[in-house]
Design an enzyme around this catalytic site. Structure first.
Site, PDB file in Angstrom:
ATOM      1  N   GLY A 235       0.815  -1.155  -0.007  1.00 21.48           N
ATOM      2  CA  GLY A 235      -0.071   0.038   0.075  1.00 21.48           C
ATOM      3  C   GLY A 235       0.747   1.165   0.045  1.00 21.48           C
ATOM      4  O   GLY A 235       1.967   1.404   0.625  1.00 21.48           O
TER       5      GLY A 235
ATOM      6  N   THR B 252       5.405   2.277   5.766  1.00 18.24           N
ATOM      7  CA  THR B 252       3.884   1.630   6.208  1.00 18.24           C
ATOM      8  C   THR B 252       3.312   2.569   7.222  1.00 18.24           C
ATOM      9  O   THR B 252       3.733   3.200   7.919  1.00 18.24           O
ATOM     10  CB  THR B 252       3.828   0.285   7.049  1.00 18.24           C
ATOM     11  OG1 THR B 252       2.869  -0.066   7.271  1.00 18.24           O
ATOM     12  CG2 THR B 252       4.903   0.445   8.156  1.00 18.24           C
TER      13      THR B 252
ATOM     14  N   ASP C 110       0.792   1.654   8.717  1.00 11.27           N
ATOM     15  CA  ASP C 110       0.282   0.941   9.809  1.00 11.27           C
ATOM     16  C   ASP C 110       1.200   1.329  11.559  1.00 11.27           C
ATOM     17  O   ASP C 110       0.993   1.117  12.426  1.00 11.27           O
ATOM     18  CB  ASP C 110       0.337  -0.300   9.739  1.00 11.27           C
ATOM     19  CG  ASP C 110      -0.889  -0.720   8.902  1.00 11.27           C
ATOM     20  OD1 ASP C 110      -1.862  -0.268   8.909  1.00 11.27           O
ATOM     21  OD2 ASP C 110      -0.722  -1.765   8.190  1.00 11.27           O
TER      22      ASP C 110
ATOM     23  N   MET D 159      -7.441   2.540   9.132  1.00 13.81           N
ATOM     24  CA  MET D 159      -6.579   1.474   8.714  1.00 13.81           C
ATOM     25  C   MET D 159      -5.779   0.944  10.091  1.00 13.81           C
ATOM     26  O   MET D 159      -5.822   1.625  11.044  1.00 13.81           O
ATOM     27  CB  MET D 159      -5.544   1.763   7.807  1.00 13.81           C
ATOM     28  CG  MET D 159      -6.410   1.781   6.415  1.00 13.81           C
ATOM     29  SD  MET D 159      -4.999   2.180   4.861  1.00 13.81           S
ATOM     30  CE  MET D 159      -6.064   2.434   3.636  1.00 13.81           C
ATOM     31  N   GLY D 160      -5.309  -0.359   9.946  1.00  7.12           N
ATOM     32  CA  GLY D 160      -4.599  -1.084  11.096  1.00  7.12           C
ATOM     33  C   GLY D 160      -5.298  -2.178  11.423  1.00  7.12           C
ATOM     34  O   GLY D 160      -6.126  -2.457  12.021  1.00  7.12           O
ATOM     35  N   ARG D 161      -4.582  -3.370  10.713  1.00  2.09           N
ATOM     36  CA  ARG D 161      -5.103  -4.694  10.796  1.00  2.09           C
ATOM     37  C   ARG D 161      -4.850  -5.679  11.996  1.00  2.09           C
ATOM     38  O   ARG D 161      -5.682  -5.784  12.665  1.00  2.09           O
ATOM     39  CB  ARG D 161      -4.639  -5.511   9.777  1.00  2.09           C
ATOM     40  CG  ARG D 161      -5.076  -7.002   9.578  1.00  2.09           C
ATOM     41  CD  ARG D 161      -4.314  -7.697   8.573  1.00  2.09           C
ATOM     42  NE  ARG D 161      -4.462  -6.846   7.047  1.00  2.09           N
ATOM     43  CZ  ARG D 161      -5.733  -7.138   6.252  1.00  2.09           C
ATOM     44  NH1 ARG D 161      -6.355  -8.001   6.728  1.00  2.09           N
ATOM     45  NH2 ARG D 161      -5.845  -6.391   5.155  1.00  2.09           N
TER      46      ARG D 161
ATOM     47  N   LEU E  54      -8.468   7.834   1.253  1.00  2.00           N
ATOM     48  CA  LEU E  54      -8.156   9.104   1.772  1.00  2.00           C
ATOM     49  C   LEU E  54      -7.062   9.417   2.601  1.00  2.00           C
ATOM     50  O   LEU E  54      -6.489  10.553   2.565  1.00  2.00           O
ATOM     51  CB  LEU E  54      -9.407   9.647   2.154  1.00  2.00           C
ATOM     52  CG  LEU E  54     -10.637   9.682   1.091  1.00  2.00           C
ATOM     53  CD1 LEU E  54     -11.811  10.177   1.720  1.00  2.00           C
ATOM     54  CD2 LEU E  54     -10.303  10.189  -0.172  1.00  2.00           C
TER      55      LEU E  54
END
EC number: 2.7.1.90
Length: 419
Positions: free
Chosen positions: A13, A142, A144, A190-192, A298
């Site tokens: 990403g 990243t 994240d 986001m943030g798995r 976004l």
């Protein structure tokens, strides 16, 4: 000294500042033109190397390369394509070395996250076994913020600034309307597995009772009853409730709230939208009118609101990557080291890729409030410097001006390779 060529690729990403790292790499290579000849970029990341689809960056003007610093996304194309285990998929790694050999590429700069660090390390190891002199450097990226060793990951600071700003502004909107309309607003970020981005939303609140009223982290097991009780308490006390929730919010058994049942190219579970899932629970249990939003692309594309700290760090790790390579430091990653919080000071040091690859950095428990719904002062001290400063892009006709690259292709020298 003899000149050899360099190869740069973007992976996974993209972010608001990954091109700033590209700018750092390319400009540093140009400053060392006595040792580095041409700079090639992989079209669509590592796939460009495998298929020998190379962009001759050396033909781009200095002005075009400088413009990368204020251009979001991946200028050369990125991909979600993970090279598998080297023992069972050795031909892919050997193909990379063949392409590098054919184009006299001795420097490999791979700009990405944890999976990219693993690939970079494996390529370094195989090139050594094959007797090909390749220096492989991983350039961290990243949103994240889950890469180990480095204090923070380039790309995160700008997402954090965007989410904190969006949370603040949306909260004002909800507060304006709550008496007769929406009571609950849910923002999905986001943030798995790691809740760093969700935590950044909490920077919007400066005092007790300020929104967001709940932050929901992947690191804290989701307790529906506890969440509903806190939402109800917030609405009764403040008139409304603002929630920032990580896409990776999960139950005690590890099941994601929004598990779609599918996986991506990296083998990660694909998530189907935790914001509407949570909003639906609130409507069902409490009956409140709600709105939800998914920050999605976004949050990582918003270069117009990038953190200057993040831009500077993204450029610095790209620049440092070249310095490490020319210093003969193979299989390394330029990592950000925090020197102090106030005043905020940092430097860039080399970290062994073996300590980075396939490892994740999660939110420490002492960064999360005891009740699990917010951040501690220690976390705020960590996050606050990362969103500092503005680095606005130039504007033209009312819109941000972005880099436009010619992307001249390099003539292929090898037979076609099927992925």
């Amino acid at each position: 000294m003899a000149q050899h060529n360099a190869f740069y690729a973007q992976s996974g990403g993209v972010t608001a500042v990954i091109n700033a790292s590209a700018c750092g790499v390319i400009e540093a290579c140009r400053r060392h033109d006595d040792r580095i000849g041409k700079v090639y970029a992989g079209h669509n990341g590592i796939i460009g190397a495998l298929t020998e689809d190379l962009i001759d960056v050396s033909q781009e003007s200095d002005e075009a390369i400088a413009a990368l610093r204020h251009t979001p996304a991946g200028a050369f194309g990125s991909c979600r394509y993970k090279l598998k285990d080297i023992e069972t998929h050795r031909t892919q790694y050997e193909r990379l070395i063949e392409v590098f050999r054919a184009h006299d590429i001795r420097y490999f700069f791979y700009n990405g996250g944890g999976d990219s660090a693993d690939t970079c390390l494996k390529v370094s190891q195989l090139s050594e076994k094959m007797g090909y002199p390749l220096t492989a450097i991983h350039v961290p990226k990243t949103v994240d913020n889950d890469l180990p060793i480095t204090d923070n990951s380039p790309g995160f600071g700008s997402v954090a600034k965007y989410i904190a700003t969006s949370t603040l502004e949306a909260s004002l909107d909800i507060a304006s309307m709550c008496a007769t309309s929406t009571k609950v607003f849910v923002l999905e970020v986001m943030g798995r597995h790691a809740g760093w981005i969700a935590a950044a939303g909490a920077l919007a609140g400066q005092g007790e009772g300020d929104p967001p009223h709940l932050v929901i982290f992947p690191e804290i097991d989701f307790d529906r009853a506890a969440v509903m009780a806190r939402v109800e308490e917030s609405v009764k006390k403040c008139g409304y409730c603002v929630i920032v929730v990580s896409e990776g919010a999960r139950y005690e058994d590890g099941t994601f709230l929004a598990d779609s049942g599918n996986t991506d190219a990296f083998g990660h579970r694909q998530l189907g939208g935790v914001a509407p899932t949570l909003a639906g629970m609130i409507k069902q249990d409490l009956g409140y009118k709600y709105h939800w939003a998914v920050a999605d692309y976004l949050q990582r594309a918003a270069r117009h609101l990038a953190s200057k700290t993040d831009v500077d760090q993204a450029y610095a790790v790209g620049e440092k990557a070249v310095e490490l390579a020319l210093d003969g430091q193979n299989a390394k990653m330029p990592a950000i080291k925090r020197i102090s919080d106030e005043p905020y000071a940092w430097t860039v040091e080399a970290a062994p890729l073996a300590d980075v690859a396939n490892r994740e950095k999660f939110m420490p428990r002492d960064f999360i409030r005891e009740d699990g719904f917010g951040i501690t002062e220690q976390c705020r001290r960590y996050l606050a410097p990362l969103i500092q400063g503005e680095d606005f892009p130039p504007f033209e006709n009312g819109l941000p001006k972005v880099a436009k690259l010619a992307k001249h292709r390099v003539e292929r020298k090898l037979p076609e390779f099927k992925l």
